[in-house]
Design an enzyme around this catalytic site. Structure first.
Site, short mmCIF file in Angstrom:
data_model
loop_
_atom_site.label_atom_id
_atom_site.label_comp_id
_atom_site.label_asym_id
_atom_site.label_seq_id
_atom_site.Cartn_x
_atom_site.Cartn_y
_atom_site.Cartn_z
N SER A 1 0.79 -1.23 0.00
CA SER A 1 0.00 0.00 0.00
C SER A 1 0.83 1.28 0.00
O SER A 1 0.36 2.31 -0.47
CB SER A 1 -0.97 0.00 1.18
OG SER A 1 -0.31 -0.29 2.37
N HIS B 1 -5.69 -3.78 -2.09
CA HIS B 1 -5.43 -2.74 -3.11
C HIS B 1 -5.36 -3.33 -4.52
O HIS B 1 -5.09 -2.60 -5.47
CB HIS B 1 -4.13 -2.00 -2.82
CG HIS B 1 -4.22 -1.05 -1.67
ND1 HIS B 1 -4.76 0.21 -1.78
CD2 HIS B 1 -3.85 -1.19 -0.37
CE1 HIS B 1 -4.71 0.82 -0.60
NE2 HIS B 1 -4.16 -0.01 0.27
N LYS C 1 -12.52 -0.24 -0.38
CA LYS C 1 -11.72 0.46 -1.41
C LYS C 1 -12.48 0.38 -2.75
O LYS C 1 -13.50 1.02 -2.91
CB LYS C 1 -10.31 -0.12 -1.45
CG LYS C 1 -9.59 -0.04 -0.07
CD LYS C 1 -8.12 -0.34 -0.16
CE LYS C 1 -7.49 -0.66 1.19
NZ LYS C 1 -7.49 0.46 2.15
C1 LIG Z 1 -3.39 -4.25 2.50
C2 LIG Z 1 -4.49 -3.83 3.42
N1 LIG Z 1 -5.05 -4.75 4.23
C3 LIG Z 1 -6.04 -4.42 5.07
C4 LIG Z 1 -6.52 -3.13 5.16
C5 LIG Z 1 -7.60 -2.80 6.13
O1 LIG Z 1 -8.82 -2.78 5.47
P1 LIG Z 1 -10.13 -2.34 6.25
O2 LIG Z 1 -10.23 -0.86 6.11
O3 LIG Z 1 -11.22 -3.09 5.57
O4 LIG Z 1 -9.95 -2.80 7.67
C6 LIG Z 1 -5.97 -2.14 4.34
C7 LIG Z 1 -6.47 -0.75 4.44
O5 LIG Z 1 -5.76 0.19 4.42
C8 LIG Z 1 -4.93 -2.50 3.46
O6 LIG Z 1 -4.36 -1.57 2.68
#
Ligand SMILES: Cc1ncc(COP(=O)(O)O)c(C=O)c1O
Length: 395
Positions: A182, A210, A241
């Site tokens: 990310s 992502h 997202k």
């Molecule tokens: C790679 C990754 N995993 C998990 C999450 C967390 O997602 P959520 O907002 O659904 O908890 C994110 C959010 O930034 C993310 O980028």
């Protein structure tokens, strides 16, 4: 203990270092242009609204309809009396999207990762995790307390191979990686990871938060991008997202794994289910992705276009195939000031610094959206050029 003094000092230190985060308040739905308190209209280049579905009429109407039909919430965890028809339909759609037998939803991907890693870890399990994996994976591993954890340097597959070779026979081995990282926007080296895992009888888990909706011809994610659909043992993802941007997460995997998670994982057993209205709007987003491939094509075209515009203007974004375009600017305070100056030009791009990224590599992170029009990109570039010159990043 004097709490004001104890925590006030910490906050003062953040302010003094110029690393205190100010939250901007939006007055209109998430989209290519939003109205922000005190700023008027700004162009958004920092949301996770990759496909522009957060305020898509199909997604909004499905949520309203769900709210009318099922009410505000589940008032229960799934196994007591909180499983509603939209959960079942959404989970079928997510399994189909992911190319897996089954899927199970959570109220966030953070929850999904914690649930998954803890449930799959037994006393003898070894977890092998990329050093740049998302914070939810880092915390999930801490919570799971495996027999051993091996954090291999980012995408260093020789290191991963050495760690796999060091495992004892019969140990359960979980290789966990983000599909798209990310903060860098680069992709996991999935073909080699899958091959290594097969050779060492390890389970591959990909967090494609992502990647889903972004990568692959049909937006099915990192596995589709690499021609590996059906080859990854477990996929986790977010509904916050590309898939509508509301909230929620999921695990997509074999039916047995999803069943075990439904039976055993603590966030399922002890926390309310995803509100049905959110499940309804997420389902509409998954259907929009399935029925309208032009969304993914538009996102890809915008990403390519803006990356090229930035490079032509003299910037050196971190290379990558995802919709994340990071530009490293150095110190955290610089990234924050850079983003503040962009905002003064009407462009909303967030700056990230330590501890989210290593010291000295603070960055502004552009995220593309299918909803951005050429005029938005042109105005954003003009602001980047003006601010980039001010900060001596370009000539
Ligand atoms: C790679 C990754 N995993 C998990 C999450 C967390 O997602 P959520 O907002 O659904 O908890 C994110 C959010 O930034 C993310 O980028």
């Amino acid at each position: 203990m004097n709490l004001t003094r104890a925590f006030g000092a910490e906050l003062d230190a953040l302010r003094a270092a110029g690393t205190f985060k100010h939250f901007n308040t939006l007055l209109t739905p998430q989209g290519p242009v939003v109205e922000m308190t005190g700023r008027g209209e700004v162009i958004v280049l920092s949301s996770n609204n990759y496909l522009g579905l957060a305020n898509d009429p199909r997604v909004v109407e499905a949520g309203i309809d769900g709210l009318r039909r099922y009410g505000a919430g589940t008032a229960s965890v799934r196994f007591i009396c909180g499983t509603f028809q939209p959960h079942v339909e959404l989970e079928h759609a997510l399994a189909e999207l992911s190319g897996t037998e089954a899927a199970l939803t959570y109220v966030s991907c953070w929850n999904a990762n914690e649930a998954l890693v803890s449930t799959l870890t037994d006393e003898g399990t070894v977890i092998l995790s990329d050093a740049l994996n998302h914070a939810s994976i880092v915390d999930a591993i801490r919570l799971a307390r495996p027999a051993r954890k091996a954090i291999y340097p980012h995408s260093d597959l020789d290191a991963l191979q050495r760690e796999l070779a060091a495992c004892e026979p019969g140990q359960r081995k979980l290789v966990i990686t983000d599909g798209v990282f990310s903060m860098e926007g680069d992709l996991a080296r999935l073909p080699e990871i899958v091959e290594l895992a097969r050779a060492h009888d390890a389970i591959v888990i990909v967090d494609d938060s992502h990647g889903v909706g972004v990568l692959g011809e049909h937006g099915l994610g990192t596995p589709e991008h690499f021609g590996l659909r059906g080859e990854v043992d477990v996929i986790t993802g977010t509904l916050g997202k590309a898939l509508g941007g509301a909230a929620g997460g999921y695990v997509a995997a074999g039916a047995d794994i999803c069943e075990l998670l439904a039976q055993r994982s603590r966030p399922q057993l002890f926390s309310n289910a995803l509100p049905a209205t959110v499940a309804c709007s997420a389902l509409a987003a998954v259907e929009a992705l399935r029925d309208d491939p032009s969304l993914v094509a538009r996102l890809r075209a915008n990403t390519h276009r803006f990356r090229t515009m930035l490079v032509d203007a003299g910037f050196a974004p971190i290379p990558g195939d995802s919709a994340i375009i990071p530009i490293v600017v150095g110190e955290t305070a610089v990234a924050i000031r850079f983003s503040e100056r962009l905002l003064e030009h009407g462009i909303f791009v967030t700056g990230f610094g330590f501890p989210v990224v290593p010291e000295g590599t603070a960055r502004v992170r552009v995220q593309m959206s299918a909803a951005l029009e050429p005029d938005h990109l042109a105005r954003a570039l003009a602001a980047f050029v003006a601010v980039g010159r001010e900060f001596d990043l370009i000539r």
